[in-house]
Design a protein around this motif. Structure first.
Motif, PDB file in Angstrom:
ATOM      1  N   SER A  63       0.800  -1.220   0.000  1.00  0.00           N
ATOM      2  CA  SER A  63       0.000   0.000   0.000  1.00  0.00           C
ATOM      3  C   SER A  63       0.834   1.272   0.000  1.00  0.00           C
ATOM      4  CB  SER A  63      -0.942   0.008   1.207  1.00  0.00           C
ATOM      5  OG  SER A  63      -0.208  -0.027   2.426  1.00  0.00           O
ATOM      6  N   ASN A  64       2.120   1.186  -0.312  1.00  0.00           N
ATOM      7  CA  ASN A  64       2.943   2.392  -0.359  1.00  0.00           C
ATOM      8  C   ASN A  64       2.357   3.372  -1.380  1.00  0.00           C
ATOM      9  OD1 ASN A  64       5.304   4.033  -1.644  1.00  0.00           O
ATOM     10  ND2 ASN A  64       6.064   3.382   0.355  1.00  0.00           N
ATOM     11  N   LEU A  65       2.312   4.656  -1.023  1.00  0.00           N
ATOM     12  CA  LEU A  65       1.714   5.660  -1.903  1.00  0.00           C
ATOM     13  C   LEU A  65       2.371   5.696  -3.280  1.00  0.00           C
ATOM     14  CD1 LEU A  65       1.076   8.759   0.409  1.00  0.00           C
ATOM     15  CD2 LEU A  65      -0.583   7.056  -0.381  1.00  0.00           C
ATOM     16  N   LEU A  68       0.980   2.817  -5.308  1.00  0.00           N
ATOM     17  CA  LEU A  68      -0.392   3.103  -5.712  1.00  0.00           C
ATOM     18  C   LEU A  68      -0.424   4.172  -6.803  1.00  0.00           C
ATOM     19  CD1 LEU A  68      -2.191   3.150  -2.236  1.00  0.00           C
ATOM     20  CD2 LEU A  68      -1.861   1.228  -3.792  1.00  0.00           C
ATOM     21  N   ASN A  69       0.452   5.152  -6.717  1.00  0.00           N
ATOM     22  CA  ASN A  69       0.492   6.212  -7.719  1.00  0.00           C
ATOM     23  C   ASN A  69       0.897   5.677  -9.089  1.00  0.00           C
ATOM     24  OD1 ASN A  69       2.573   8.560  -8.979  1.00  0.00           O
ATOM     25  ND2 ASN A  69       0.517   9.249  -8.408  1.00  0.00           N
ATOM     26  N   GLU A  85      -7.333   2.172   3.474  1.00  0.00           N
ATOM     27  CA  GLU A  85      -6.825   1.847   2.141  1.00  0.00           C
ATOM     28  C   GLU A  85      -7.466   2.730   1.074  1.00  0.00           C
ATOM     29  OE1 GLU A  85      -5.292  -2.773   2.467  1.00  0.00           O
ATOM     30  OE2 GLU A  85      -7.131  -2.365   1.346  1.00  0.00           O
ATOM     31  N   GLU A  87      -8.592   5.800   1.430  1.00  0.00           N
ATOM     32  CA  GLU A  87      -8.035   7.143   1.511  1.00  0.00           C
ATOM     33  C   GLU A  87      -6.576   7.171   1.060  1.00  0.00           C
ATOM     34  OE1 GLU A  87      -9.138   8.440   5.473  1.00  0.00           O
ATOM     35  OE2 GLU A  87     -11.087   9.152   4.717  1.00  0.00           O
ATOM     36  N   ARG A  88      -5.856   6.080   1.217  1.00  0.00           N
ATOM     37  CA  ARG A  88      -4.509   5.971   0.637  1.00  0.00           C
ATOM     38  C   ARG A  88      -4.591   6.062  -0.893  1.00  0.00           C
ATOM     39  NH1 ARG A  88       0.235   4.243   2.477  1.00  0.00           N
ATOM     40  NH2 ARG A  88       0.444   3.978   4.728  1.00  0.00           N
ATOM     41  N   VAL A  89      -5.523   5.313  -1.466  1.00  0.00           N
ATOM     42  CA  VAL A  89      -5.692   5.319  -2.922  1.00  0.00           C
ATOM     43  C   VAL A  89      -5.975   6.734  -3.417  1.00  0.00           C
ATOM     44  CG1 VAL A  89      -7.264   4.607  -4.777  1.00  0.00           C
ATOM     45  CG2 VAL A  89      -6.409   2.917  -3.145  1.00  0.00           C
ATOM     46  N   ALA A  91      -5.286   9.582  -1.902  1.00  0.00           N
ATOM     47  CA  ALA A  91      -4.091  10.405  -1.693  1.00  0.00           C
ATOM     48  C   ALA A  91      -3.039  10.151  -2.773  1.00  0.00           C
ATOM     49  CB  ALA A  91      -3.495  10.122  -0.313  1.00  0.00           C
ATOM     50  N   ALA A  92      -3.031   8.928  -3.324  1.00  0.00           N
ATOM     51  CA  ALA A  92      -2.055   8.566  -4.349  1.00  0.00           C
ATOM     52  C   ALA A  92      -2.525   8.916  -5.755  1.00  0.00           C
ATOM     53  CB  ALA A  92      -1.756   7.069  -4.272  1.00  0.00           C
ATOM     54  N   ARG A 397       9.477   5.976   1.503  1.00  0.00           N
ATOM     55  CA  ARG A 397       9.055   5.987   2.910  1.00  0.00           C
ATOM     56  C   ARG A 397      10.298   6.134   3.774  1.00  0.00           C
ATOM     57  NH1 ARG A 397       4.591   3.828   5.987  1.00  0.00           N
ATOM     58  NH2 ARG A 397       3.907   2.706   4.135  1.00  0.00           N
TER      59      ARG A 397
END
Length: 417
Positions: A63-65, A68-69, A85, A87-89, A91-92, A397
């Motif tokens: 799930s690292n941004l 995902l980006n 997850e 909101e991570r998506v 954000a990415a 990270r």
């Protein structure tokens, strides 16, 4: 394609020697290859041709941004199992309208947020969950898009901890219960039938369980059509295995071609995770000590089970290699163990390696279920993550500090009466 390879006896990540990355970012370290992630995703994309489809990457795998980006920029959808997850998506740079929400324990708050974000659909896992989604949708005066997760009772013949398609597993509902849920959804003012979902397990290297599950799902779809209930899509889940040791993964193209032949014009959704990022990452750790006794030889490294849990949790295998040729070390059969105070703290066992103190060992195919399963056990800061793109590398990270481990904790105040 293999983005991690030896050139002049030196392990490279794309165009960069791994030794350079260790010098720049320290040990232990997760290293990801951008081009490998892109290549793996494109194998799915190309296999569909012109057939309607949506690839929803399983965020839980990594799930690292930055990861995902990369996928969001390719146009990927996402399979999420928590609001965190989702909101991570977002954000990415991912699109919530391309997200499916799986998982067996969705809270009212999570359902509400997902509806407000406008996700593609919920993969419903139980009767009680459907009732809760309907109630939340009604309170918001919205319609909730629904896909029922059916448990096809198919043995994926994989590790029992990652088998999800048997009746004894907690996931999904039986065919008969699913049929009743579709009827209920079809009559609801606040639920909308979107599709059918199933997922039988992970690290599967045989196509036959996938096709057996598909046939059972298509039988249910035929029954639904008899009830004049029609679906927009079929979600065939993920689970495609990768090579850790000597496994031979299935052909993505052959698999999807077989699916397309069976489903007709129905839109296909797929939720790959491990097969996208597994071989796109490695975990590198430094030999701190060599310890030999009458029975065993141990390479004690600075990485541990809290950094890479899969060997301790599943007894799983990762190929272990030294990142540079080392002919001056001690050749032996080594157990690679970490500093955590558990006998289960091992990364590999009985590996024939030539080692000396200070060497770096890479655990291969560690891009999936690596960092995401890491913890701070023994008050160990979690490690750094780096992504390589050709000859360019970037910290994605930061390494945690010991101070960050207890910044949210409080000591009780010493109050006197």
């Amino acid at each position: 394609m293999n983005s991690f390879y030896f050139q002049n006896k030196v392990l490279h990540a794309e165009s960069v020697p791994v030794s350079d990355l260790m010098g720049a970012y320290g040990s232990p370290l997760y290293i990801y290859s951008k081009s490998q992630i892109e290549f793996n995703w494109q194998q799915f994309e190309k296999s569909f041709g012109s057939h309607p489809h949506l690839i929803c990457y399983a965020v839980k795998a990594n799930s690292n941004l930055a990861v995902l980006n990369v996928l969001a920029n390719l146009g990927s959808g996402f399979d999420i199992v928590s609001i965190g997850e989702l909101e991570r998506v977002i954000a990415a740079g991912g699109n919530p309208k391309k997200c499916v929400f799986s998982g067996v324990a969705k809270t009212e708050q999570a359902i509400q947020k997902a509806l407000e974000y406008g996700i593609y659909c919920f993969n419903v896992e139980s009767v009680a969950e459907l009732d809760r989604i309907e109630s939340v949708a009604a309170s918001l005066k919205m319609n909730a898009p629904i896909s029922i997760r059916v448990n096809p009772n198919v043995d994926a013949k994989t590790h029992p901890y990652i088998s999800t398609g048997l009746t004894e597993n907690k996931f999904g509902v039986s065919v008969e219960i699913a049929l009743s849920l579709y009827k209920k959804t079809n009559l609801s003012d606040h639920l909308e039938v979107f599709g059918l979902d199933y997922h039988i397990g992970s690290q599967i290297t045989d196509i036959s369980p996938f096709l057996e599950a598909l046939d059972k799902a298509l039988e249910l779809i035929a029954r639904l059509e008899e009830e004049e209930i029609y679906l927009n899509h079929i979600d065939i889940g993920g689970g495609v295995g990768v090579t850790y040791d000597k496994e031979t993964p299935i052909s993505i193209n052959d698999y999807m071609h077989s699916v397309i032949q069976k489903v007709g014009d129905l839109k296909i959704m797929v939720e790959p995770g491990r097969s996208i990022v597994g071989n796109a990452g490695i975990f590198v750790t430094k030999v701190e000590y060599l310890k030999q006794n009458e029975l065993k030889s141990f390479a004690i490294v600075d990485g541990a089970m809290n950094d890479l849990l899969r060997p301790a949790l599943y007894g799983s295998y990762h190929q272990a290699v030294t990142i540079e040729d080392n002919s001056k070390g001690i050749k032996d059969s080594w157990d690679i163990v970490g500093p955590v105070c558990e006998t289960a703290d091992f990364l590999a066992k009985s590996r024939s390696l030539t080692l000396k103190q200070g060497d770096y060992i890479a655990l291969m195919t560690a891009g999936a279920y690596g960092f995401v399963l890491s913890s701070n056990y023994n008050s160990r800061p979690r490690v750094a993550e780096v992504m390589v793109d050709g000859s360019v590398h970037q910290l994605v990270r930061m390494r945690e500090t010991t101070e960050s481990l207890f910044k949210n904790e409080k000591i009780l105040k010493n109050e006197t009466n």
